[in-house]
Design an enzyme around this catalytic site. Structure first.
Site, PDB file in Angstrom:
ATOM      1  CG  ASP A  72       5.960  -3.999   2.368  1.00 30.11           C
ATOM      2  OD1 ASP A  72       4.761  -3.856   2.046  1.00 30.11           O
ATOM      3  OD2 ASP A  72       6.778  -4.604   1.652  1.00 30.11           O
TER       4      ASP A  72
ATOM      5  CG  HIS B  49      -0.034 -13.154   1.444  1.00 32.65           C
ATOM      6  ND1 HIS B  49      -0.910 -12.803   0.439  1.00 32.65           N
ATOM      7  CD2 HIS B  49       1.084 -12.419   1.230  1.00 32.65           C
ATOM      8  CE1 HIS B  49      -0.345 -11.900  -0.348  1.00 32.65           C
ATOM      9  NE2 HIS B  49       0.865 -11.643   0.114  1.00 32.65           N
TER      10      HIS B  49
ATOM     11  CB  ALA C  46       6.037 -11.723  -2.070  1.00 36.27           C
TER      12      ALA C  46
END
Length: 348
Positions: free
Chosen positions: A251, A255, A267
């Site tokens: 995952d 960012h 997140a």
């Protein structure tokens, strides 16, 4: 007493859950995944989500264009499920080898998920088609009702969405992605061969105290959010047991620094640079290195019905410091474990 191993040689692994983004971000992050992994399941939640075969083909090409020479890497594309998705388009993409799986995001559960599914009933014809095709459904398993506490959203999803869905479509292949709770670990363990799970390095290594005690650490903030220690321990015990329907899914979700270190931060953990070594450290701590290769390289292909990779990867016990930041156009990326030392690293 046996001396600890200095080298781990495993079949080349796959990443069964990664976000590669687009544009400059994609060009920056792809090499960290393509260098190590033979394949990766690429998430479709771009600003304009991947909902058609043509969009997936174009995105796959942008990814391949960012893969450095000498990297042998195959991106496995996914379709973003929406209430209005055309089941025929999904089937065409699966038969043409464009779509490997389809992704269910509950609307507004995570980054770029506003187009997500409002209810399972809304997409039941699509899910029924997937069951017939043998096409895996990848699930972000959290409810998004405002009245449900963020730490309870995964457990509530099992009871109200996942179990009713699996009772209705008994042979639909489901991957419960990035599980974070003892509830999910037990649910997957108790499930049949049509249910599997991915687990991230951050959920194996950390719990919510690590993110919140002594100051907020925004680079540990991801969704599903880190939970209590009892949940972290349940995940560690699941992988250490050699359970064959759990496999590597980082995952990795980059960012830019300014979008993480802000009053309302995004997140996601960009863990691609250090994930494999992080997993190795967890398995070593659990005295479970005998199961490390299966988790990284064998269990996923078995569930997806794909061959294992031909090549090999070696990890060496050689302490490496993770860089504090990675250049990104006019900003930077702060990787998972930035500035920290990890004891296992991939041999170049």
């Amino acid at each position: 007493m046996t001396a600890p191993s200095q080298v781990l040689k495993i079949r080349r692994p796959d990443d069964w859950h990664v976000h590669l983004r687009d544009g400059d971000m994609l060009k920056t992050v792809v090499p960290y995944t393509s260098e190590i992994y033979g394949r990766a399941i690429v998430m479709p939640n771009l600003a304009s989500p991947i909902t058609t075969v043509d969009a997936a083909i174009a995105y796959r090409q942008r990814i391949l264009n960012a893969v450095p020479a000498g990297h042998d890497f195959t991106p496995l594309m996914t379709c973003y499920l929406t209430d209005s998705l055309d089941a025929d388009e999904l089937e065409r993409g699966f038969h043409e080898g464009v779509f490997t799986a389809a992704k269910l995001y509950p609307a507004n559960a995570t980054t770029n998920s506003s187009h997500g599914v409002t209810s399972v009933d809304a997409i039941m014809p699509v899910l029924e088609r997937m069951e017939k095709l043998g096409m895996p459904l990848l699930v972000h398993g959290e409810v998004t009702h405002a009245d449900v506490d963020i730490f309870d959203r995964e457990a509530r999803f099992i009871d109200t969405v996942m179990e009713p869905l699996r009772q209705r479509l008994t042979t639909l292949k489901v991957v419960f992605e990035h599980i974070t709770t003892k509830d999910a670990a037990q649910y997957v363990r108790d499930g049949n061969d049509y249910l599997a799970a991915t687990i991230t390095p951050q959920h194996l290594m950390f719990n919510r105290n690590d993110m919140l005690v002594g100051g907020i650490r925004p680079h540990l903030y991801c969704l599903p959010i880190l939970k209590r220690n009892i949940h972290q321990q349940a995940l560690r015990e699941l992988v250490a047991s050699g359970f064959t329907r759990a496999f590597l899914g980082t995952d990795s979700a980059p960012h830019s620094r300014h979008r993480k270190e802000t009053s309302c931060g995004c997140a996601g953990c960009f863990n691609a640079p250090s994930a494999l070594g992080s997993y190795a450290a967890v398995f070593e701590e659990m005295n479970a290195l005998a199961h490390f290769e299966a988790f990284c390289s064998l269990n996923g292909p078995q569930f997806y019905g794909l061959p294992v990779n031909a090549g090999w990867v070696e990890l060496v016990r050689d302490e490496q410091q993770i860089p504090g930041n990675i250049a990104l156009a006019d900003d930077s990326l702060v990787p998972f474990l930035a500035g920290e030392t990890i004891r296992w690293s991939v041999k170049k």
